[in-house]
Scaffold this active site. Structure first.
Site, short mmCIF file in Angstrom:
data_model
loop_
_atom_site.label_atom_id
_atom_site.label_comp_id
_atom_site.label_asym_id
_atom_site.label_seq_id
_atom_site.Cartn_x
_atom_site.Cartn_y
_atom_site.Cartn_z
N GLU A 176 0.67 -0.81 -0.48
CA GLU A 176 -0.25 -0.04 0.17
C GLU A 176 0.76 1.27 0.35
OE1 GLU A 176 -3.03 -0.19 -0.08
OE2 GLU A 176 -3.79 -2.11 0.11
N ASP A 366 8.80 20.05 -34.82
CA ASP A 366 7.83 19.59 -33.67
C ASP A 366 6.48 18.74 -34.16
OD1 ASP A 366 6.62 21.26 -31.11
OD2 ASP A 366 8.56 20.61 -30.81
N ASP A 367 5.71 19.22 -32.95
CA ASP A 367 4.48 18.87 -33.31
C ASP A 367 3.21 19.35 -34.70
OD1 ASP A 367 1.73 17.69 -33.03
OD2 ASP A 367 1.60 18.57 -31.00
N ASP A 478 7.46 13.52 -25.47
CA ASP A 478 6.83 14.62 -25.24
C ASP A 478 5.63 13.91 -24.66
OD1 ASP A 478 5.36 16.90 -23.94
OD2 ASP A 478 5.75 18.40 -25.82
N SER A 525 7.89 17.55 -21.19
CA SER A 525 6.19 16.82 -20.93
C SER A 525 5.66 18.80 -20.12
CB SER A 525 6.20 16.60 -19.00
OG SER A 525 5.56 15.85 -19.32
N GLY A 527 7.07 20.65 -21.56
CA GLY A 527 8.39 21.53 -20.98
C GLY A 527 8.47 20.91 -19.90
N ASP A 532 13.30 14.94 -14.50
CA ASP A 532 13.77 14.01 -13.22
C ASP A 532 14.74 12.56 -13.56
OD1 ASP A 532 12.91 11.11 -14.68
OD2 ASP A 532 10.67 12.18 -14.23
N GLU A 612 21.32 40.89 -36.40
CA GLU A 612 20.41 39.87 -35.65
C GLU A 612 21.02 38.74 -35.65
OE1 GLU A 612 16.82 39.70 -33.64
OE2 GLU A 612 16.97 41.77 -32.50
C1 GLA Z 1 4.82 20.73 -25.60
C2 GLA Z 1 5.73 21.03 -25.22
C3 GLA Z 1 6.29 21.82 -26.37
C4 GLA Z 1 5.67 22.05 -28.08
C5 GLA Z 1 4.23 21.68 -28.11
C6 GLA Z 1 3.57 20.52 -28.80
O1 GLA Z 1 3.62 21.91 -24.46
O2 GLA Z 1 6.37 21.32 -24.29
O3 GLA Z 1 7.80 22.24 -26.21
O4 GLA Z 1 6.78 20.93 -28.04
O5 GLA Z 1 3.96 20.52 -26.64
O6 GLA Z 1 2.58 20.41 -28.86
#
Ligand code: GLA
Length: 730
Positions: A176, A366-367, A478, A525, A527, A532, A612
């Site tokens: 438990e 990314d996504d 992610d 996750s 960010g 961990d 820049e």
């Molecule tokens: C999370 C991640 C981001 C990006 C989005 C995409 O929020 O932390 O960096 O990858 O998902 O949906």
């Protein structure tokens, strides 16, 4: 020998370079904790204090001795049911329904090398670098056996703890509550340092006194969480960055956790860390074994900086693995803040061309590249390339980009699923969801049941199918929600689902790295919701926060630095006004802050003016130049950005010959006062030359009186100051 056992006194002592840990099997077979602190050669059983305390009961075996109570003696692994009413490390429900368990010493083994935990992430070390102590404890009334595991890496002042619980009795018992580590301090006043936060503002430093109450931090989210990090420090009240005793506990696990600190009736302090016990009730039948994930402990008698150094070295070299552990990590350009969901293959290619021109190593798509995914309402689970959206195949795009001489990386969220997805329509029972109840949605998505092998296998094959389509060197893994509906359609015992989910996740990650040994994984996750030591075993870097605002990052990265090395901290320069705060900061400041991590950019370079871009090229060259110092050097916090107007930190090479000091002015006032930054870790008696001015500075002056920062007008100015030991050359 780092582990000693005195036969007559039945005392175990674990020695590291600067610390000792001691426990004793007492006359009745209980394992008592004696000492953890500065290295000592003596026996500490004189610390045991026997006194008659009303309402602190006595084990039957004590007979008429009212001074012998488990409620007052310091315990090594306290269980519920012995008459110890403080927080227990282990609670179990026996097959007869009772909750009692009294562990007695049965034997021990001392082994060369560090123990491993099958299926779980854990500290590893060479045979000659570490030793293991295994103490076998057993409950004489049931078939419960507990092996307490101690791993010692003497050179790093690291001791790890775990517990292996097995059952040899009749019927089924239920675990438990299972904690990995317990520290019972017999007296003294301590502070608890912990790291709390929220999405986009993780790991805020908090220091409070441990009092007559139970302070609990943890996560019942099925993930280590943004809200509390599974790393805590117990410190003497007067301990500072540079002096005093302090102890760390860092959980090598990415699921729910619980850490407790309590001052008891006798003035003792108990600190525990291990698994979250809510949603947890793990069945064990005869012959079965349960492994508790481990806790990394460290002691420093020289303040918090030293404690962080111990943890940094341990995580860098004994948790992180693979070819990217020591090597230079790629500088990357991530598409998220530059494009969000709105891109096609040509846009990613264009980013890659820009990236190459700036000197960036890797472009991350990314996504948004898979299934039906133009926003976050749909598509998760459908790991098929959306060629209509990209306008080309993934293989074609990857080839075009790698032909430029730039590496390619891609985003996945393998554990989650959208309701609006083909996978969910085909397998509605593959999600964690309680029958007859509406699920809790978060970012419109559900969580796949990774406690089921067939689910893990399906997603594994889908991910591999993508990775096989081209030369893909990097994956951002992610996980964008907390788990709420702890229910698997595959078991009667819902109390085991979350732990088994983590085993499924770790199995996936292990298999992925076995199949693609050169792949660089970056954890994420939302960010830093799963920042961990457990994730770092698979992914040597983790996106630190979805908040890329340089000024907020000062606090986030400050908190993170207590427990985690700089090489683990994903940090990017993004556009201004910042997308999370609207704040405008100079590019130089964004660069300085992002350089305290694994460096990258997250913007559309095409939108930057020529000057820049030139500055970015210089930043990149500078980062390359200092990368070894930043990642392998000793990291010192020079100020506390929660309290001080100047946020400052520095990196010093282990031999003290090079130092990079970084500072950001968080505030500006009229008639500004001078800021003297007191540096740390330099070699006394040495002269250092500051690179830009060529000026010589004595180490003592820099460390005792400080380095005078320029007084300049402007908001959020940043400084990077490089010192080199002066060896007489001009
Ligand atoms: C999370 C991640 C981001 C990006 C989005 C995409 O929020 O932390 O960096 O990858 O998902 O949906």
């Amino acid at each position: 020998m780092s582990i000693q056992y005195l036969e007559k006194e039945r005392i175990f002592t674990l020695h590291t370079l600067n610390s000792s840990y001691q426990m004793q099997v007492d006359k009745n077979g209980y394992l008592l904790h004696l000492y953890y602190g500065k290295r000592t050669s003596g026996n500490m059983d004189y610390l045991l204090f026997y006194s008659d305390r009303g309402f602190s009961g006595n084990p039957y075996i004590a007979g008429r001795d009212k001074t012998y109570s488990m409620d007052t003696l310091p315990q090594e692994y306290p269980t519920l049911g012995t008459g110890d009413y403080r927080n227990p490390a282990l609670i179990l429900r026996n097959s007869d329904g009772s909750f009692a368990c009294a562990l007695h010493y049965e034997g021990h083994r001392i082994m060369q090398g560090k123990y491993r935990l099958k299926g779980l992430p854990a500290v590893y070390a060479g045979e000659d670098e570490a030793q293991t102590l295994e103490i076998r404890m057993a409950d004489p009334c049931t078939g419960v056996k507990v092996d307490l595991l101690y791993g010692i890496i003497p050179s790093l002042d690291i001791i790890t703890r775990s517990a292996k619980i097995s059952y040899e009795g009749e019927g089924t018992i239920h675990l438990e509550k299972v904690q990995a580590s317990c520290l019972d301090f017999v007296g003294g006043d301590y502070d608890l340092i912990s790291f709390n936060g929220r999405h986009a503002m993780e790991r805020n430093f908090q220091r409070t006194g441990i009092s007559h109450s139970c302070q609990v931090i943890g996560s019942r989210r099925g993930m280590s969480s943004h809200q509390y990090n599974p790393m805590i420090i117990v410190a003497d009240r007067e301990t500072t960055e540079d002096a005093g005793s302090c102890y760390a506990m860092s959980f090598v696990y990415s699921g729910g956790f619980k850490a407790e600190a309590e001052k008891d009736q006798t003035g003792g302090t108990r600190v525990l860390m291990g698994l979250m016990d809510d949603h947890f009730s793990y069945p064990l039948s005869r012959g079965e074994t349960f492994l508790c994930p481990e806790v990394i402990m460290s002691y420093s008698g020289n303040g918090l900086s030293r404690l962080s150094h111990n943890l940094h070295k341990c995580i860098r070299r004994h948790i992180c693995r693979g070819p990217h552990r020591d090597g230079a990590r790629p500088i990357l350009l991530n598409s998220w803040e530059g494009c969000y969901f709105d891109f096609n293959g040509e846009d990613i290619y264009r980013l890659a061309v820009e990236a190459m021109d700036l000197g960036i190593d890797l472009i991350v798509m990314d996504d948004g590249w898979f299934g039906k995914r133009d926003d976050d309402y749909s598509g998760l689970g459908d790991w098929f390339v959306n060629e209509d959206k990209l306008g080309e195949s993934l293989g074609h795009l990857v080839k075009r980009i790698t032909d430029l001489g730039i590496k390619f990386g891609i985003w996945f969220e393998p554990e989650c699923i959208s309701e609006d997805s083909d996978l969910y329509r085909a397998h509605p029972d593959w999600v964690l969801k309680i029958p007859g109840r509406d699920p809790v949605l978060a970012r419109y998505q559900l969580v796949l049941d990774f406690s089921r092998k067939e689910v893990v296998d399906h997603i594994f094959d889908a991910v591999c199918n993508i990775l096989d389509q081209g030369d893909i060197s990097y994956v951002k893994w992610d996980f964008n929600r907390s788990i709420a509906d702890f229910y698997s359609h595959d078991t009667e015992d819902q109390g085991k689902v979350l732990y088994d989910y983590m085993l499924g996740l770790y199995d996936f990650l292990e298999r992925l790295l076995a199949r693609y040994p050169d792949l660089l994984l970056e954890g994420c996750s939302g960010g830093g919701g799963r920042f961990d030591a457990g994730m770092l075993y698979y992914a040597p870097q983790i996106w630190c926060s979805d908040n890329t605002d340089a000024i907020d990052r000062l606090r986030i990265q400050y908190g993170t630095s207590f427990g985690y090395p700089i090489s683990a901290v994903g940090s990017h320069v993004s556009a201004v006004p910042n997308h999370q705060t609207g704040r405008i900061t100079p590019l130089a400041t964004r660069g300085t802050v992002a350089m305290a991590g694994t460096f990258g950019y997250e913007l559309d370079p095409a939108l930057m003016p020529v000057e820049e871009k030139e500055e970015v090229r210089k930043q990149i060259m500078e980062y390359r130049r200092f990368r070894d110092l930043i990642h392998d050097g000793l990291y010192y916090r020079l100020t506390n950005p929660f309290m001080d107007e100047t946020a400052a930190w520095m990196f010093v090479s282990e031999d003290g010959s090079r130092a990079l000091v970084c500072a950001v002015m968080q505030n500006i006032h009229g008639a500004s006062l001078p800021t003297y930054l007191r540096l740390k870790g330099l070699k006394p008696g040495t002269l250092y030359r500051e690179e830009k001015s060529g000026r010589l500075y004595p180490a003592e002056g820099l460390m005792e009186a400080g380095y005078l920062l320029p007084v300049e007008m402007g908001s959020y100015n940043a400084y990077r100051i490089y010192f080199k030991e002066y060896d007489g050359e001009k």
